[in-house]
Design a protein around this motif. Structure first.
Motif, PDB file in Angstrom:
ATOM      1  N   ILE A   6      -0.883 -19.683   7.994  1.00 26.27           N
ATOM      2  CA  ILE A   6      -0.272 -20.041   9.277  1.00 26.27           C
ATOM      3  C   ILE A   6      -1.348 -19.977  10.357  1.00 26.27           C
ATOM      4  O   ILE A   6      -1.952 -18.921  10.576  1.00 26.27           O
ATOM      5  CB  ILE A   6       0.880 -19.079   9.637  1.00 26.27           C
ATOM      6  CG1 ILE A   6       1.959 -19.104   8.557  1.00 26.27           C
ATOM      7  CG2 ILE A   6       1.475 -19.426  10.985  1.00 26.27           C
ATOM      8  CD1 ILE A   6       3.092 -18.122   8.800  1.00 26.27           C
ATOM      9  N   ALA A   7      -1.587 -21.103  11.021  1.00 22.36           N
ATOM     10  CA  ALA A   7      -2.472 -21.119  12.176  1.00 22.36           C
ATOM     11  C   ALA A   7      -1.679 -20.640  13.387  1.00 22.36           C
ATOM     12  O   ALA A   7      -0.668 -21.233  13.754  1.00 22.36           O
ATOM     13  CB  ALA A   7      -3.005 -22.533  12.420  1.00 22.36           C
ATOM     14  N   VAL A   8      -2.109 -19.527  14.005  1.00 26.25           N
ATOM     15  CA  VAL A   8      -1.372 -18.901  15.101  1.00 26.25           C
ATOM     16  C   VAL A   8      -1.973 -19.356  16.429  1.00 26.25           C
ATOM     17  O   VAL A   8      -3.165 -19.154  16.683  1.00 26.25           O
ATOM     18  CB  VAL A   8      -1.407 -17.368  14.990  1.00 26.25           C
ATOM     19  CG1 VAL A   8      -0.644 -16.724  16.140  1.00 26.25           C
ATOM     20  CG2 VAL A   8      -0.804 -16.924  13.652  1.00 26.25           C
ATOM     21  N   ILE A  23       5.818 -14.167  17.093  1.00 27.61           N
ATOM     22  CA  ILE A  23       5.292 -15.445  16.613  1.00 27.61           C
ATOM     23  C   ILE A  23       6.475 -16.291  16.149  1.00 27.61           C
ATOM     24  O   ILE A  23       7.236 -15.880  15.270  1.00 27.61           O
ATOM     25  CB  ILE A  23       4.291 -15.254  15.460  1.00 27.61           C
ATOM     26  CG1 ILE A  23       3.062 -14.467  15.954  1.00 27.61           C
ATOM     27  CG2 ILE A  23       3.863 -16.599  14.874  1.00 27.61           C
ATOM     28  CD1 ILE A  23       2.070 -14.128  14.848  1.00 27.61           C
ATOM     29  N   LEU A  24       6.632 -17.464  16.780  1.00 32.06           N
ATOM     30  CA  LEU A  24       7.647 -18.421  16.354  1.00 32.06           C
ATOM     31  C   LEU A  24       7.023 -19.309  15.281  1.00 32.06           C
ATOM     32  O   LEU A  24       6.060 -20.030  15.556  1.00 32.06           O
ATOM     33  CB  LEU A  24       8.132 -19.273  17.532  1.00 32.06           C
ATOM     34  CG  LEU A  24       8.504 -18.547  18.828  1.00 32.06           C
ATOM     35  CD1 LEU A  24       9.006 -19.542  19.860  1.00 32.06           C
ATOM     36  CD2 LEU A  24       9.551 -17.483  18.559  1.00 32.06           C
ATOM     37  N   VAL A  25       7.547 -19.260  14.080  1.00 34.78           N
ATOM     38  CA  VAL A  25       6.983 -20.031  12.967  1.00 34.78           C
ATOM     39  C   VAL A  25       7.656 -21.395  12.922  1.00 34.78           C
ATOM     40  O   VAL A  25       8.886 -21.493  12.816  1.00 34.78           O
ATOM     41  CB  VAL A  25       7.179 -19.283  11.634  1.00 34.78           C
ATOM     42  CG1 VAL A  25       6.598 -20.094  10.475  1.00 34.78           C
ATOM     43  CG2 VAL A  25       6.523 -17.906  11.698  1.00 34.78           C
ATOM     44  N   VAL A  26       6.837 -22.463  13.026  1.00 38.50           N
ATOM     45  CA  VAL A  26       7.347 -23.838  13.007  1.00 38.50           C
ATOM     46  C   VAL A  26       6.584 -24.622  11.945  1.00 38.50           C
ATOM     47  O   VAL A  26       5.486 -24.242  11.526  1.00 38.50           O
ATOM     48  CB  VAL A  26       7.198 -24.519  14.388  1.00 38.50           C
ATOM     49  CG1 VAL A  26       7.965 -23.758  15.445  1.00 38.50           C
ATOM     50  CG2 VAL A  26       5.731 -24.627  14.792  1.00 38.50           C
ATOM     51  N   THR A  53       2.385 -25.196   8.285  1.00 41.87           N
ATOM     52  CA  THR A  53       3.107 -24.136   8.994  1.00 41.87           C
ATOM     53  C   THR A  53       2.223 -23.583  10.104  1.00 41.87           C
ATOM     54  O   THR A  53       1.050 -23.289   9.882  1.00 41.87           O
ATOM     55  CB  THR A  53       3.490 -23.001   8.023  1.00 41.87           C
ATOM     56  OG1 THR A  53       4.217 -23.552   6.921  1.00 41.87           O
ATOM     57  CG2 THR A  53       4.359 -21.968   8.711  1.00 41.87           C
ATOM     58  N   TYR A  54       2.804 -23.446  11.292  1.00 40.45           N
ATOM     59  CA  TYR A  54       2.070 -22.954  12.459  1.00 40.45           C
ATOM     60  C   TYR A  54       2.868 -21.825  13.117  1.00 40.45           C
ATOM     61  O   TYR A  54       4.094 -21.741  12.969  1.00 40.45           O
ATOM     62  CB  TYR A  54       1.839 -24.075  13.476  1.00 40.45           C
ATOM     63  CG  TYR A  54       1.042 -25.239  12.925  1.00 40.45           C
ATOM     64  CD1 TYR A  54      -0.351 -25.234  12.969  1.00 40.45           C
ATOM     65  CD2 TYR A  54       1.676 -26.330  12.353  1.00 40.45           C
ATOM     66  CE1 TYR A  54      -1.085 -26.295  12.454  1.00 40.45           C
ATOM     67  CE2 TYR A  54       0.952 -27.392  11.836  1.00 40.45           C
ATOM     68  CZ  TYR A  54      -0.432 -27.372  11.886  1.00 40.45           C
ATOM     69  OH  TYR A  54      -1.150 -28.412  11.367  1.00 40.45           O
ATOM     70  N   GLY A  55       2.184 -20.989  13.830  1.00 36.28           N
ATOM     71  CA  GLY A  55       2.830 -19.916  14.577  1.00 36.28           C
ATOM     72  C   GLY A  55       2.529 -20.040  16.060  1.00 36.28           C
ATOM     73  O   GLY A  55       1.368 -20.233  16.445  1.00 36.28           O
ATOM     74  N   LEU A  56       3.550 -19.973  16.885  1.00 33.52           N
ATOM     75  CA  LEU A  56       3.393 -20.037  18.339  1.00 33.52           C
ATOM     76  C   LEU A  56       3.582 -18.635  18.893  1.00 33.52           C
ATOM     77  O   LEU A  56       4.677 -18.066  18.825  1.00 33.52           O
ATOM     78  CB  LEU A  56       4.420 -21.009  18.945  1.00 33.52           C
ATOM     79  CG  LEU A  56       4.446 -22.422  18.348  1.00 33.52           C
ATOM     80  CD1 LEU A  56       5.518 -23.265  19.024  1.00 33.52           C
ATOM     81  CD2 LEU A  56       3.077 -23.093  18.469  1.00 33.52           C
TER      82      LEU A  56
END
Length: 523
Positions: free
Chosen positions: A408-410, A430-433, A439-442
């Motif tokens: 996951i790239a945060v 971290i919101l995982v989308v 998969t990314y993390g905001l």
């Protein structure tokens, strides 16, 4: 509770779920009533299981069945909040397996439409412990999965065996029933489960022209007026209306038990809700007739033989039919229906159609209140310090997190949107989308709540507001919503954000599927 019927529109009666809520530390959790066998006090005699995890409290006997008990707070890493003697064990059944779940205390009983519950999606076939959530007044209640609970590692599998099934059939032959127990002026009483429409916290009541020594006012239950009766005053006991009991320094223990008879409703104010109790007709003792006694008490549940607790109090049963037959209470029920009904059938049908198109958003903070569509978020996790930063990583990327199945790239949204660093990062989430197979993390300051937004309430960001935004922020904030409860909420265009972060500003045509374990790339 009836099983949902096919081809029934959401929001109708057959789409309703009856849920029981429980408190565990700061969390409020819910379980479907049809999976709950009963709720009992924490057993005094409990046998530890050798080699079991520390969250397995042990085994205890309940009506001839050996029940394992899960110390759910310990499994979740929560500190012990109250004395064990005050806690409750909710006994659930899933696929023939029985399990007791330890909670701090019982909460409400709610009747919820399926459209109000937001399901949580999982990447695997294994059910998650939390399978959904719903927004209720000023709080979020999370739904527990009974199937996931009984399959937690190290939990002894108490499956209903042949002998246990015979005992269960014998209990069924004795017409096993369920009741909700509560207190009125410290006296233990009960109502049959099937007689209760809903149980809610005591809200601020509306003034009623029919108010008197018994009627405290009325509450609006989704368009239906419910007169709230001071049950203690009606029974000639000391009332809790002016001196509410507390379950903590901040929470009022009082509840309103809502009863329904055809189109009419009555709400009974009680001191607290105690437990879900199983009983049979054999345990019902008829109440002796005495001069001057109110006619709403017809029987008593004899609990002296029960296995749940040797010192369990007998419960005085209230006859709901007798309540609605009382001339004064019938006048209050019909009078409030005629005076304060705020939703006729056509209005309710219109409201149901309107709710179907409402959108559910997850709100969070980045200096100000923002939101993303909840169906775009696969999960929410705590912010991690152990992130790997590959060479050449942009400044707005905190790093890459190994989540087991995928990297996951945060993204540090504060950095990306030109905001200063947060002073207290303890609440960061971290919101995982997912975007185009990756998969990314905001990373955000905190997650606030789940809200429902009518598309008609959304407006384009006013130019006066847009001019004060960071240039990057303006590219992703195209709309805002005004909420009477939350104020102005900035709505994040997640697709726009992800396309710019990945260097793909234009929609891809004929994009091939990307392997799920591929390493995410950031521009």
């Amino acid at each position: 509770m009836d099983n949902p019927l096919p081809d029934v529109a959401p929001g109708t009666r057959h789409d309703m779920q009856l849920l029981g809520t429980f408190h565990l530390g700061e969390f409020e959790l819910a379980l479907p009533i049809d999976t709950l066998q009963e709720v009992v006090g924490f057993p005094q005699a409990i046998t530890r299981v050798p080699m079991a995890p520390d969250y397995v409290a042990g085994l205890f006997m309940l009506r001839g069945m050996m029940i394992p008990v899960l110390h759910l707070g310990r499994y979740l890493g929560l500190p012990a909040s109250i004395e064990q003697g005050e806690s409750r064990v909710a006994v659930i059944e899933s696929n023939g397996a029985l399990l007791g779940i330890g909670f701090d205390r019982t909460g409400d009983m709610l009747r919820m439409a399926g459209t109000q519950i937001v399901p949580f999606q999982r990447d695997s076939d294994t059910p998650g412990l939390i399978e959904g959530a719903f927004h209720l007044d000023d709080r979020i209640v999370q739904m527990l999965s009974s199937e996931a609970l009984v399959h937690l590692p190290g939990i002894p599998r108490t499956v209903i065996t042949h002998l246990a099934r015979q005992a269960r059939e014998q209990r069924a032959a004795n017409r096993i029933r369920k009741a909700i127990s509560f207190h009125v002026d410290a006296r233990p009483m009960a109502l049959p489960m099937e007689a209760i429409h809903e149980i809610v916290r005591l809200p601020t009541l509306e003034h009623s022209v029919l108010s008197d020594a018994v009627c405290l006012g009325w509450l609006d239950l989704r368009g239906r007026p419910v007169p709230v009766l001071d049950l203690a005053a009606f029974l000639g006991l000391d009332s809790c209306a002016t001196t509410p009991p507390q379950v903590s320094d901040f929470e009022d223990a009082r509840r309103v038990v809502v009863l329904r008879n055809d189109a009419f409703y009555l709400g009974l104010l009680v001191d607290d809700i105690d437990s879900i109790v199983s009983y049979t007709d054999r345990q019902l003792l008829p109440m002796p007739a005495m001069r001057g006694q109110t006619g709403v008490f017809t029987s008593c549940i004899n609990r002296r033989d029960a296995d749940a607790s040797a010192d369990a109090d007998d419960l005085i049963m209230i006859d709901t039919a007798a309540l609605f037959a009382d001339a004064h209470l019938a006048h209050l029920a019909k009078g409030h229906h005629d005076l304060y009904l705020v939703a006729d059938d056509q209005t309710r049908r219109t409201e149901i159609r309107r709710k179907r198109v409402r959108e559910t958003w997850l709100t969070f903070r980045l200096d100000r209140l923002m939101a993303v569509r909840i169906d775009e978020v696969s999960e929410v996790i705590d912010s991690h310090d152990a992130l790997v930063r590959p060479p050449g990583t942009p400044a707005h990327v905190s790093g890459v997190l190994n989540a087991g199945k995928a990297l996951i790239a945060v993204i540090d949204l504060r950095s990306h949107y030109g905001m200063g660093p947060m002073q207290d990062a303890g609440q960061r989430k971290i919101l995982v989308v997912r975007h185009e197979g990756h998969t990314y993390g905001l990373e955000v300051d905190s997650v606030e709540s789940i809200i429902s937004i009518d598309p008609a309430e959304k407006i384009t960001v006013p130019s006066l507001v847009a001019t004060h935004m960071d240039a990057e922020l303006r590219k992703d904030m195209h709309q805002v919503a005004e909420s009477s409860e939350h104020g102005t909420v900035l709505l994040v265009d997640t697709l726009s954000l992800m396309r710019r972060l990945t260097g793909n500003d234009e929609p891809a045509s004929g994009t091939e599927d990307v392997p799920e374990d591929a390493t995410p790339s950031m521009a």
